[in-house]
Design a protein around this motif. Structure first.
Motif, PDB file in Angstrom:
ATOM      1  N   GLN A   1      46.519  41.032  45.667  1.00  0.00           N
ATOM      2  CA  GLN A   1      46.177  40.821  46.840  1.00  0.00           C
ATOM      3  C   GLN A   1      44.773  40.500  47.109  1.00  0.00           C
ATOM      4  N   ALA A   2      43.964  41.009  45.997  1.00  0.00           N
ATOM      5  CA  ALA A   2      42.696  40.727  45.958  1.00  0.00           C
ATOM      6  C   ALA A   2      42.433  39.063  45.857  1.00  0.00           C
ATOM      7  N   ALA A   3      43.323  38.318  44.907  1.00  0.00           N
ATOM      8  CA  ALA A   3      43.448  37.295  44.375  1.00  0.00           C
ATOM      9  C   ALA A   3      43.753  36.383  45.786  1.00  0.00           C
ATOM     10  N   ASP A   4      44.786  36.662  46.299  1.00  0.00           N
ATOM     11  CA  ASP A   4      45.204  36.066  47.536  1.00  0.00           C
ATOM     12  C   ASP A   4      44.459  36.157  48.736  1.00  0.00           C
ATOM     13  N   THR A   5      43.411  37.276  49.138  1.00  0.00           N
ATOM     14  CA  THR A   5      42.593  37.374  49.911  1.00  0.00           C
ATOM     15  C   THR A   5      41.386  36.170  49.606  1.00  0.00           C
ATOM     16  N   THR A   6      41.034  36.046  48.494  1.00  0.00           N
ATOM     17  CA  THR A   6      40.008  35.268  47.954  1.00  0.00           C
ATOM     18  C   THR A   6      40.526  33.746  48.037  1.00  0.00           C
TER      19      THR A   6
ATOM     20  N   GLY B   1      40.929  31.219  44.456  1.00  0.00           N
ATOM     21  CA  GLY B   1      40.658  32.503  44.692  1.00  0.00           C
ATOM     22  C   GLY B   1      40.352  33.203  43.102  1.00  0.00           C
ATOM     23  N   VAL B   2      39.124  33.793  42.866  1.00  0.00           N
ATOM     24  CA  VAL B   2      38.693  33.859  41.571  1.00  0.00           C
ATOM     25  C   VAL B   2      38.577  35.653  41.495  1.00  0.00           C
ATOM     26  N   VAL B   3      39.206  36.476  40.704  1.00  0.00           N
ATOM     27  CA  VAL B   3      39.033  37.907  40.787  1.00  0.00           C
ATOM     28  C   VAL B   3      38.636  38.246  39.254  1.00  0.00           C
ATOM     29  N   GLU B   4      37.751  39.146  38.943  1.00  0.00           N
ATOM     30  CA  GLU B   4      37.515  39.775  37.751  1.00  0.00           C
ATOM     31  C   GLU B   4      37.094  41.121  37.842  1.00  0.00           C
ATOM     32  N   ARG B   5      37.742  41.885  36.976  1.00  0.00           N
ATOM     33  CA  ARG B   5      37.530  43.437  37.319  1.00  0.00           C
ATOM     34  C   ARG B   5      37.929  43.990  35.822  1.00  0.00           C
TER      35      ARG B   5
END
Length: 658
Positions: free
Chosen positions: A356-361, A340-344
């Motif tokens: 939470q965003a990473a776990d969802t992704t 899961g990849v998150v960048e912000r």
């Protein structure tokens, strides 16, 4: 190793340059430095001689000379200035006397050895420079307050540079001497060994024993620090990225080969992840932090990320690095990962929100097929959050009466008369408005609330059908069709519920039709089949909904207590001769052949057929021509409220009288 910590000592020394403590002396000082309660007999007055023989007639005491008197003389010698000076000079604790101006008056040999200098050479030096008390404002201010007599004591941990090049950690204590001395005493204790032990213990506490990577605690410490305003406001990109990965099928390795091989696999994966991080950090300001968060979960934290492209490249390199098999003690293992990849932007982001965003992704990556990376999608996440919000309030919504029923007519193909209605549940949600079944029925089946909701729908529909029968005695009675989920058959006594509701409402059993999906009915055995048979014996009609969408065992169909087949709308749409906008569309010949065969098969088995999604007159004409019994769709009516059905029945009764 990427992200390892040197393990500094206590957090107070790490976060702040110094820690000051105030110690107020409350015990009273005693005369001559004696311990309270000690008494000393005074000697004879000056000039008085002591007789060697007792005077005649005087009683003679045989007691030895007073011990107290002897001790007093000995104590007087031990507390002489020369003795105190000797004790100061030879004390193992490094000390210096400093005047009110901050200059060293005298220092002992221990301080000289600690600082790599001769003790005499320290005299006249600026004390704060020797022990680094002026390097930060807070410590310097506290030190000056002690010199001026406004603060009782200062204690600070400092890192000093020895002349031979090595560093040492010391604890510096500054305490005032008696007021008449107009000086303070500085004592310096070498705590390097203690700091080293603390560093080792911290390293053990903050690192994973299997992979030697930073563990969850250190990862969140770094993540939290990276999200603090000071970390990104002074420079950098002000962005943060995270690759959160999970090994696919790792549990099977542990279960089949044992935890020893599993641990070796985790260590080998950690090495490859570290290599990927090092390559990604080449020629950049910082190397991504690699951490093991627990089990087979790893994270790569990218501070000051440059955008999603950088995180995508990192995720791709991780997937490539894991493609090569692992050779572990003769065991050749292959493993893949979902990422899961998150960048912000770091501003406004919390550690909890990012994880939470990473776990969802990561969950999306696994759901999409595993062995891949997926980028966080705010719109997709909003849909998930809505789904979660609906799921959490579904049970309570039934109790609050937020659901309502609409009814869609089932029309006879030959004469266009209303034969029955299908009850369709709607959720009048206070936040999201009117929701159709496809928004919440799946959730209700997942959490089991479909049993409670289904019972309410069944009771409400039966009450309404009985009301139509009583209100329109001259009209032909219509049946009501209610959808039943397979979980209602398993998790409740559906037969008992139906019997009770029919008795309570007075609705004849033949005016109730229960619809189950093809996948729920075909191949049923045991309790579901027994329930269907009991309902059929009761007189209730059983219909197979969406027929033709599954892989049906048609031979089994004859053994089921089914009376109606409802053809899936996908077949019916192929019958369109014209679109809803009036343009021509040629029918699909294959659909016509299949539907005609299904209708003939159903009729041979004594079943009636209902076509769903009838939208045009051309569809209705063709379906009528191949023998379809009833139709349902927008050509006849959209789902409407109960009073609209009452109007239809009233109109039908009036036409019948004429």
């Amino acid at each position: 190793m990427s992200g390892t910590s040197e393990g500094p000592a206590p957090a107070a020394d790490l976060v702040r340059p110094a820690v000051t403590e105030r110690h107020i002396e409350t015990s009273p000082r005693t005369s001559a430095g004696l311990h309270p309660g000690t008494s000393v007999s005074p000697g004879p007055p000056p000039g008085t001689s002591v007789p060697s023989e007792p005077a005649p007639g005087t009683a003679v005491s045989t007691r030895a000379p007073s011990d107290t008197t002897v001790s007093a003389h000995a104590f007087s010698d031990a507390t002489s200035p020369r003795t105190f000076q000797a004790a100061f000079a030879t004390a193992p604790l490094a000390m210096a006397v400093v005047d009110r101006e901050g200059l060293v008056v005298t220092a002992n040999e221990s301080l000289g050895e600690l600082l790599g200098s001769d003790a005499d050479g320290l005299t006249g030096r600026i004390a704060s420079d020797l022990v680094d008390l002026a390097s930060d404002t807070r410590t310097w201010h506290a030190y000056r307050e002690v010199l001026r007599g406004r603060q009782a004591r200062l204690r600070s941990t400092r890192r000093l540079k020895h002349p031979d090049g090595h560093s040492l950690w010391v604890q510096v204590t500054v305490a005032p001497l008696p007021a008449q001395e107009r000086a303070v005493l500085i004592s310096v204790a070498d705590i390097s060994a203690r700091r080293e032990l603390q560093a080792r213990l911290r390293h053990l506490q903050m690192h994973d024993a299997v992979t030697r990577l930073p563990n969850r605690t250190l990862f969140f410490e770094r993540l939290t620090a990276a999200l603090e305003a000071e970390a990104y406001e002074e420079g950098g990109t002000g962005r943060i990225g995270l690759c959160y990965l999970d090994l696919d099928g790792f549990k099977a390795v542990n279960d089949t080969l044992g935890h020893r091989i599993g641990d070796r696999l985790l260590a080998a994966v950690a090495e490859r992840l570290t290599r990927c991080a090092d390559e990604a950090g080449y020629a950049r300001a910082a190397t991504p932090l690699v951490a093991r968060l627990g089990g087979d979960e790893f994270a790569l934290l990218v501070e000051d990320s440059t955008g999603t492209e950088q995180l995508a490249d990192l995720a791709e390199s991780v997937l490539r690095s894991l493609q090569a098999p692992f050779d572990l003690s003769g065991q050749r293992l292959s493993v893949s990962a979902s990422i899961g990849v998150v960048e912000r932007r770091a501003a406004g982001t919390s550690a909890t929100g990012l994880m939470q965003a990473a776990d969802t992704t990561l969950y999306w990556a696994k759901a999409d097929g595993k062995g891949r990376w997926t980028l966080f999608d705010p719109e997709r996440n909003a849909h998930r959050m809505t789904r979660q919000a609906l799921s959490s309030t579904l049970r309570a919504a039934v109790e609050r009466g937020e659901f309502t029923l609409e009814y869609q007519p089932l029309v006879g193909m030959e004469d266009g008369g209303v034969r029955g209605v299908e009850a369709l549940v709607r959720w009048n949600h206070p936040q999201f408005g009117m929701l159709t079944p496809n928004r919440f029925i799946g959730l209700a089946e997942e959490d089991g609330s479909i049993v409670q909701l289904g019972r309410w729908v069944l009771a409400t529909a039966c009450h309404q059908a009985r009301r139509w029968q009583l209100d329109h005695p001259d009209a032909v009675p219509i049946f009501v069709s209610v959808n039943v989920a397979v979980r209602q058959v398993w998790d409740s006594d559906l037969v008992a519920d139906v019997a009770e509701i029919l008795k309570e409402t007075g609705l004849p059993p033949h005016l109730l039709q229960l619809e189950l999906t093809e996948s729920a009915v075909m191949g049923s055995a045991g309790r579901p089949l027994q329930a269907l048979q009991a309902l059929s014996d009761m007189g209730v009609r059983i219909a197979i909904d969406d027929f033709g969408t599954g892989y049906s065992n048609l031979a089994y169909l004859s053994r089921l207590p089914v009376s109606v087949l409802k053809l899936d709308g996908a077949f019916v749409r192929g019958f369109q001769y014209e679109n809803r906008d009036g343009t021509d569309t040629h029918p699909n010949p294959a659909d016509e052949v299949i539907v005609e065969a299904l209708i003939q098969l159903a009729h041979r088995l004594g079943l009636t057929v209902t076509a769903e999604c009838v939208e045009t007159a051309s569809q209705a004409s063709r379906l009528r021509g191949i023998g379809c019994d009833t139709g349902q769709g927008w050509l006849y009516s959209r789902p409407v409220a109960a009073d609209r059905i009452s109007a239809l029945l009233e109109a039908a009764a009036t036409c019948g009288q004429v």
